[in-house]
Design an enzyme around this catalytic site. Structure first.
Site, PDB file in Angstrom:
ATOM      1  N   VAL A  11       0.826  -1.212   0.000  1.00  0.00           N
ATOM      2  CA  VAL A  11       0.000   0.000   0.000  1.00  0.00           C
ATOM      3  C   VAL A  11       0.861   1.264   0.000  1.00  0.00           C
ATOM      4  O   VAL A  11       0.681   2.154  -0.830  1.00  0.00           O
ATOM      5  CB  VAL A  11      -0.957  -0.004   1.219  1.00  0.00           C
ATOM      6  CG1 VAL A  11      -1.605   1.354   1.413  1.00  0.00           C
ATOM      7  CG2 VAL A  11      -2.033  -1.061   1.019  1.00  0.00           C
ATOM      8  N   CYS A 261      -5.346  -9.474   3.260  1.00  0.00           N
ATOM      9  CA  CYS A 261      -6.491  -8.640   3.653  1.00  0.00           C
ATOM     10  C   CYS A 261      -7.749  -9.436   4.028  1.00  0.00           C
ATOM     11  O   CYS A 261      -8.220  -9.313   5.150  1.00  0.00           O
ATOM     12  CB  CYS A 261      -6.812  -7.644   2.551  1.00  0.00           C
ATOM     13  SG  CYS A 261      -5.493  -6.431   2.344  1.00  0.00           S
TER      14      CYS A 261
HETATM   15  N1  LIG Z   1      -2.034  -5.256   0.590  1.00  0.00           N
HETATM   16  C1  LIG Z   1      -3.201  -4.812   0.192  1.00  0.00           C
HETATM   17  O1  LIG Z   1      -3.709  -5.191  -0.864  1.00  0.00           O
HETATM   18  C2  LIG Z   1      -3.951  -3.803   1.028  1.00  0.00           C
HETATM   19  C3  LIG Z   1      -5.038  -3.132   0.474  1.00  0.00           C
HETATM   20  C4  LIG Z   1      -5.710  -2.202   1.245  1.00  0.00           C
HETATM   21  C5  LIG Z   1      -5.311  -1.974   2.559  1.00  0.00           C
HETATM   22  N2  LIG Z   1      -4.257  -2.646   3.075  1.00  0.00           N
HETATM   23  C6  LIG Z   1      -3.848  -2.360   4.453  1.00  0.00           C
HETATM   24  O2  LIG Z   1      -2.726  -1.479   4.398  1.00  0.00           O
HETATM   25  C7  LIG Z   1      -1.815  -1.766   5.465  1.00  0.00           C
HETATM   26  C8  LIG Z   1      -0.460  -2.101   4.900  1.00  0.00           C
HETATM   27  O3  LIG Z   1      -0.567  -3.274   4.127  1.00  0.00           O
HETATM   28  P1  LIG Z   1       0.607  -3.784   3.182  1.00  0.00           P
HETATM   29  O4  LIG Z   1       0.090  -4.956   2.446  1.00  0.00           O
HETATM   30  O5  LIG Z   1       1.175  -2.633   2.428  1.00  0.00           O
HETATM   31  O6  LIG Z   1       1.660  -4.251   4.315  1.00  0.00           O
HETATM   32  P2  LIG Z   1       3.188  -4.630   4.125  1.00  0.00           P
HETATM   33  O7  LIG Z   1       3.487  -5.585   5.193  1.00  0.00           O
HETATM   34  O8  LIG Z   1       3.460  -4.974   2.698  1.00  0.00           O
HETATM   35  O9  LIG Z   1       3.949  -3.262   4.418  1.00  0.00           O
HETATM   36  C9  LIG Z   1       4.039  -2.669   5.671  1.00  0.00           C
HETATM   37  C10 LIG Z   1       5.352  -1.923   5.746  1.00  0.00           C
HETATM   38  O10 LIG Z   1       5.381  -1.196   6.973  1.00  0.00           O
HETATM   39  C11 LIG Z   1       6.690  -1.237   7.478  1.00  0.00           C
HETATM   40  N3  LIG Z   1       6.651  -0.961   8.932  1.00  0.00           N
HETATM   41  C12 LIG Z   1       6.181  -1.737   9.932  1.00  0.00           C
HETATM   42  N4  LIG Z   1       6.329  -1.115  11.116  1.00  0.00           N
HETATM   43  C13 LIG Z   1       6.889   0.092  10.843  1.00  0.00           C
HETATM   44  C14 LIG Z   1       7.283   1.181  11.656  1.00  0.00           C
HETATM   45  N5  LIG Z   1       7.112   1.155  12.979  1.00  0.00           N
HETATM   46  N6  LIG Z   1       7.835   2.253  11.058  1.00  0.00           N
HETATM   47  C15 LIG Z   1       8.003   2.284   9.717  1.00  0.00           C
HETATM   48  N7  LIG Z   1       7.647   1.269   8.902  1.00  0.00           N
HETATM   49  C16 LIG Z   1       7.097   0.188   9.452  1.00  0.00           C
HETATM   50  C17 LIG Z   1       7.172  -2.644   7.154  1.00  0.00           C
HETATM   51  O11 LIG Z   1       8.576  -2.732   7.188  1.00  0.00           O
HETATM   52  C18 LIG Z   1       6.578  -2.832   5.750  1.00  0.00           C
HETATM   53  O12 LIG Z   1       7.485  -2.417   4.754  1.00  0.00           O
HETATM   54  C19 LIG Z   1      -2.463  -2.901   6.259  1.00  0.00           C
HETATM   55  O13 LIG Z   1      -3.222  -2.362   7.313  1.00  0.00           O
HETATM   56  C20 LIG Z   1      -3.380  -3.548   5.239  1.00  0.00           C
HETATM   57  O14 LIG Z   1      -4.475  -4.205   5.849  1.00  0.00           O
HETATM   58  C21 LIG Z   1      -3.562  -3.556   2.348  1.00  0.00           C
END
Ligand SMILES: NC(=O)c1ccc[n+]([C@@H]2O[C@H](COP(=O)([O-])OP(=O)(O)OC[C@H]3O[C@@H](n4cnc5c(N)ncnc54)[C@H](O)[C@@H]3O)[C@@H](O)[C@H]2O)c1
Length: 433
Positions: A11, A261
Site C-alpha cells: 500500500v 487482507c
Molecule cells: N495489501 C493490500 O492489498 C492492502 C489493500 C488495502 C489496505 N491494506 C492495508 O494497508 C496496510 C499495509 O498493508 P501492506 O500490504 O502494504 O503491508 P506490508 O506488510 O506490505 O507493508 C508494511 C510496511 O510497513 C513497514 N513498517 C512496519 N512497522 C513500521 C514502523 N514502525 N515504522 C516504519 N515502517 C514500518 C514494514 O517494514 C513494511 O514495509 C495494512 O493495514 C493492510 O491491511 C492492504
C-alpha cells in the site's frame, strides 16, 4: 504538497509513488533499513505491475525519496500517511503495535500543523486512539483523518490512479479539504470523494472486504453442494451472475480466499463485534467455510488415491495467493502443500513470481522448478492452485507425456473437463464434474 508515507509495503509504496506521480513531494519511510537501502538503489521489493516504472521516474525527477528517519519525514511534511502493516494477532484481532509506535513517533517529531492520515486498515476507534497518542507527545496543532485504501494487489497502481471512490473520514473540515485536494487528480472522471466521519470511514473498509470475502465463501459453499449432488457450479455461477442484482464479481469458487487482507480483516471484524458484545454470525461462517476449503481440496485428492497419499508426488502450479502478485500471506497453497507433505507426499512447485516467498515458507521441503512443465516430471497428479494467465491454455499433450498419471485437480476451475477427458486426463474441479 509535501507528503510522508510511513510503511513502504504494497500500500505505502504504491500510494507514495502515485502521489509523487501527480506532482507532490513524497518521502516514504520504513523501519526496515534493508528495504529502504534497496529502494534507494532502484530495487523494488515486491512484484506489482507498473510499479517499477513509477518509482524509477519519480525518483529520477526528485519527487520521491526513501528514508528510515521518521522524524525527518514528519518535519518536512504537511500530510503524513500511516501505511504500516496491521497483521492478525493469535486472537484474530488486528495487531496495532506498529500503527501506535508510528503515531507516538509522529507526535514526538511534530513541529507545526500536520494532518495525520490512517491508510492502514484499522478497527473502528483506532484513529481516535492515534489522536490521543499524538496529543500525549505534542502541543502542536494537528488533525487525524481516516482514509482507508481499496487497491487490489496485482492491479494496485491502476486502482490507486482510478479509484472507484475515495473515503475521507474526518471530524475537521480543514483536514478533509486538504485530502480532497490531494485526491483531485485521481477522480477527474467524477468518481466520488466521500466525506464521512472517522468511525464510518474505518468501518467502510472492513465492510467492503468482509462482503467480498462473503461472496467467495458463499460461492464455495454452493460449489461444495454441487460436488455432493453432482451439479455444475460453473453454470450455477453464470446463472447467478447474470442477475443484475447480483453481478459477476467475486463469485468464482476455488480453494478459498487468501492474501494479507480478506482473512485478516474478516477475523478482525469478528473480533470488533465480540469486543462490543455483538456476534458477527455471517462473518464467522464466512471464515469457517474459507478455512475448510483447502482441506476439502486435499481430501478430494486423497479420495482419488484411495485415501493414501504417502509416497505420491504432486506438481503444484501457483503458490501466490492470487495471480499478478508475489504475495503468499495466508495463501491457500500453504495449507494445501503442508497437508500433502504431512501425509507423506512430495511436492514440486512452480509460480511465476512467488518462488522466493515460497522458499522462505517451505524451505527445502518442496522441490522448486524452473517452469510449470518442469514440475510435472513423473507426478501422480497436477494441483492447480493459482490462476496465473500462463496456466490458462497449457499444452495438455506435453503435460500428459510428462506426468506419471494424467490427473488434474483444478482448484480454480480453469479447465474444461469436456476438453480434457477425451485427451485421457482424469479431471476434478471445485463443484463441477
Ligand atoms: N495489501 C493490500 O492489498 C492492502 C489493500 C488495502 C489496505 N491494506 C492495508 O494497508 C496496510 C499495509 O498493508 P501492506 O500490504 O502494504 O503491508 P506490508 O506488510 O506490505 O507493508 C508494511 C510496511 O510497513 C513497514 N513498517 C512496519 N512497522 C513500521 C514502523 N514502525 N515504522 C516504519 N515502517 C514500518 C514494514 O517494514 C513494511 O514495509 C495494512 O493495514 C493492510 O491491511 C492492504
Amino acid at each position: 504538497m509535501n507528503i510522508a508515507v510511513v510503511g513502504t509495503g504494497y500500500v505505502g509504496l504504491v500510494a507514495g509513488s502515485c502521489f509523487a506521480e501527480s506532482g507532490n513531494d513524497v518521502i516514504c519511510v520504513d523501519n526496515n533499513a534493508e528495504k529502504v537501502a534497496k529502494l534507494r538503489e532502484g530495487g523494488i521489493p515486491i512484484y506489482e505491475p507498473g510499479l517499477p516504472e513509477l518509482v524509477e521516474r519519480n525518483m529520477r525527477e526528485e519527487r520521491l525519496s526513501f528514508t528510515t528517519d521518521l522524524a525527518e519525514a514528519v518535519k518536512k511534511s504537511l500530510v503524513i500517511f500511516l501505511a504500516v502493516g496491521t497483521p492478525t494477532t493469535p486472537s484474530g484481532a488486528a495487531d496495532l503495535s506498529s500503527v501506535f509506535a508510528v503515531a507516538t513517533g509522529i507526535g514526538k517529531a511534530m513541529d507545526r500543523y500536520k494532518v495525520v492520515v490512517t491508510k492502514s486498515t484499522v478497527p473502528v476507534g483506532t484513529t481516535h486512539k492515534i489522536r490521543e497518542l499524538i496529543r500525549k507527545e505534542t502541543n502542536q496543532p494537528f488533525d487525524v483523518v481516516s482514509n482507508p485504501e481499496f487497491l487490489k494487489q496485482g492491479a494496485a497502481v491502476e486502482d490507486f490512479m482510478k479509484p472507484d471512490r475515495v473515503i475521507v473520514g474526518s471530524d475537521d473540515p480543514r483536514a478533509g479539504e486538504i485530502l480532497r485536494d490531494l485526491y483531485a487528480p485521481f477522480v477527474r472522471t467524477g468518481n466520488p470523494v466521500m466525506m464521512v466521519d472517522i468511525r464510518t470511514a474505518e468501518i467502510v473498509k472492513y465492510a467492503a472486504n468482509a462482503f467480498l470475502a462473503a461472496r467467495i465463501s458463499f460461492m464455495n459453499e454452493i460449489a461444495n453442494l454441487c460436488d455432493v449432488v453432482g451439479a455444475d457450479v460453473d453454470m450455477v455461477r453464470k446463472g447467478l451472475a447474470s442477475d443484475s442484482r447480483i453481478g459477476p464479481a467475486f463469485l468464482f469458487p476455488g480453494v478459498g480466499y487468501g492474501g494479507s487482507c480478506f482473512p485478516k480483516d474478516t477475523r478482525a471484524l469478528i473480533e470488533t463485534g465480540r469486543e462490543h458484545d455483538y456476534a458477527m454470525r455471517i462473518l464467522e461462517a464466512v471464515h469457517a467455510v474459507n478455512t475448510e476449503q483447502p482441506t476439502r481440496f486435499v481430501e478430494k485428492v486423497a479420495a482419488h488415491f484411495g485415501g493414501e497419499l504417502k509416497g505420491k508426488r504432486f506438481g503444484v502450479w501457483g503458490l501466490a495467493f492470487k495471480p499478478r502478485t508475489n504475495d503468499m500471506r495466508d495463501a491457500p497453497a500453504i495449507p494445501i502443500v503442508e497437508k500433502l507433505l504431512a501425509a507423506g507426499a512430495s511436492v514440486s512447485a512452480y509460480d511465476p513470481e512467488a518462488m522466493e516467498e515460497a522458499k522462505r515458507i517451505f524451505g527445502s521441503r518442496v522441490q522448486y522448478c524452473s517452469s510449470n512443465y518442469a514440475c510435472l516430471d513423473g507426478v501422480d497428479a497436477l494441483l492447480l492452485i493459482t490462476e496465473w494467465q500462463a496456466f490458462r491454455n497449457p499444452n495438455f499433450e506435453r503435460m500428459k507425456s510428462l506426468m506419471r498419471h494424467p490427473v488434474i485437480f483444478d482448484g480454480r476451475n480453469l479447465y474444461d473437463a469436456e476438453h480434457l477427458r477425451p485427451l485421457g486426463f482424469t479431471y476434478y474441479g471445485v463443484g463441477k464434474r
